[in-house]
Design an enzyme around this catalytic site. Structure first.
Site, short mmCIF file in Angstrom:
data_model
loop_
_atom_site.label_atom_id
_atom_site.label_comp_id
_atom_site.label_asym_id
_atom_site.label_seq_id
_atom_site.Cartn_x
_atom_site.Cartn_y
_atom_site.Cartn_z
CD GLU A 1 24.95 57.84 3.63
OE1 GLU A 1 25.21 59.05 3.61
OE2 GLU A 1 24.13 57.32 4.42
CG HIS B 1 21.19 48.35 -7.17
ND1 HIS B 1 20.84 47.03 -6.96
CD2 HIS B 1 22.53 48.40 -7.03
CE1 HIS B 1 21.93 46.33 -6.70
NE2 HIS B 1 22.97 47.12 -6.72
CB ALA C 1 21.59 41.13 -8.87
CD GLN D 1 31.71 50.62 -3.97
OE1 GLN D 1 32.19 49.56 -4.30
NE2 GLN D 1 30.43 50.89 -4.11
P1 AMP Z 1 26.59 46.90 -6.28
O1 AMP Z 1 25.73 46.53 -7.44
O2 AMP Z 1 26.41 46.04 -5.08
O3 AMP Z 1 28.03 47.12 -6.67
O4 AMP Z 1 26.07 48.33 -5.80
C1 AMP Z 1 25.93 49.39 -6.71
C2 AMP Z 1 25.62 50.64 -5.94
O5 AMP Z 1 24.42 50.47 -5.20
C3 AMP Z 1 26.71 51.00 -4.91
O6 AMP Z 1 26.89 52.40 -4.91
C4 AMP Z 1 26.11 50.51 -3.63
O7 AMP Z 1 26.59 51.20 -2.49
C5 AMP Z 1 24.64 50.82 -3.85
N1 AMP Z 1 23.81 50.01 -2.96
C6 AMP Z 1 23.86 48.66 -2.81
N2 AMP Z 1 22.99 48.27 -1.86
C7 AMP Z 1 22.36 49.40 -1.42
C8 AMP Z 1 21.35 49.67 -0.45
N3 AMP Z 1 20.81 48.69 0.27
N4 AMP Z 1 20.95 50.95 -0.26
C9 AMP Z 1 21.50 51.96 -0.99
N5 AMP Z 1 22.46 51.77 -1.93
C10 AMP Z 1 22.89 50.52 -2.14
#
Ligand code: AMP
Length: 282
Positions: free
Chosen positions: A150, A39, A34, A155
């Site tokens: 961040e 990302h 998503a 995490q």
């Molecule tokens: P997720 O798909 O939510 O597991 O996130 C995958 C990666 O994207 C993780 O390292 C998150 O910290 C990073 N991430 C999610 N949202 C953001 C954002 N708004 N800004 C920067 N990195 C993000």
């Protein structure tokens, strides 16, 4: 160019073997799909630092606290691949479930201390799920560099500690949080908000900034915190899991920010749990 979608460990290893032989830097960007601009900022950072970039998409069942949360999580593989096209990544790794957790899988990676607070308490088992899947992705990809946001600061620190403790030769890079125009941190979970809830959601960052500014101006953090939590509940949030200032390095609670610190928040809006964090002045 559309990158190849790889679905097995064997295919991933076959793709990376020549890169490793040539000593190329391989960047990995683990995601649950998503994909949004948050990302994609990690993908851009990886492209800048590495000769090869692998984006992984895996909705990891082990890091969800409830079956409903797992079932509701958005899955948009086709659109995700389209969004990645302009980055020219080298592979999109979308492992089948049995590639990550084959029958008889019985190993769990747990990181202590850093997981005794915040989401470690509110989402039991969550970080063990994260640390386990990320350790596997690191081992499967033999990446030299990994890129995390961040946005999920706890995490990020857990992953750093895990890689260091297990002597995994990888550099973990933390990348800044990307936000919507109204300040809401981008998140795949924002897709689950109704239109009405979406208009309320920026109150979270507004109140975080209000508390951070108040504390920087010398206000007692406890008083600023209770004002901000009350304002969130008035705005329509239904609960606040935490709203507090902690040290960047060991995530210990600070009554006043005397060393590099962030304000961390998790709050519920219309059945969706939003998390965010911002640096505070020390
Ligand atoms: P997720 O798909 O939510 O597991 O996130 C995958 C990666 O994207 C993780 O390292 C998150 O910290 C990073 N991430 C999610 N949202 C953001 C954002 N708004 N800004 C920067 N990195 C993000």
């Amino acid at each position: 160019m559309t990158a190849p979608i790889l679905r097995s460990v064997a295919d991933l290893r076959a793709a990376t073997a020549p890169w490793r032989r040539e000593g190329q830097r391989i960047g990995i960007v683990p995601t649950m799909g998503a994909l949004h601009d948050g990302h994609l900022s990690l993908v851009a950072a990886a492209k800048e630092k590495c000769e090869r970039v692998i984006v992984t998409i895996f909705v990891n069942p082990r890091q969800f606290s409830t079956p409903e949360d797992l079932a509701n999580y958005p899955r948009t593989e086709h659109a995700d691949a389209a969004k990645l096209a302009r980055f020219n990544v080298d592979a999109i790794y979308v492992p089948d479930g049995d590639q990550m957790y084959p029958a008889g899988f019985s190993t769990n990676v747990t990181v202590s201390d850093l997981t005794d607070v915040m989401d470690g308490i509110h989402r039991p088992g969550h970080f063990a799920g994260v640390a386990t899947v990320v350790a596997k992705l690191f081992a499967q990809s033999s990446a030299t560099d990994a890129f995390f946001g961040e946005k999920d600061f706890q995490q990020l620190q857990v992953v750093r500690r895990m890689a260091r403790d297990l002597d995994i030769p990888i550099t973990v890079h933390g990348c800044p949080t990307i936000r919507e125009i109204d300040g809401l941190a981008m998140s795949s979970r924002n897709l689950l908000l109704s239109d009405r809830a979406r208009t309320v959601a920026p109150a979270l960052i507004d109140q975080m900034e209000a508390m951070a500014d108040a504390v920087a101006a010398g206000r007692d953090p406890a008083a600023a915190q209770s004002d901000s939590i009350a304002a969130l509940l008035r705005a329509g949030f239904t609960g606040v899991d935490y709203f507090e200032i902690r040290a960047n390095d060991d995530l210990s609670l600070l009554t006043s920010p005397t060393r590099p610190a962030r304000l961390f928040a998790a709050a519920w809006l219309a059945g969706v749990r939003l998390i965010d964090n911002i640096p505070v002045q020390t």
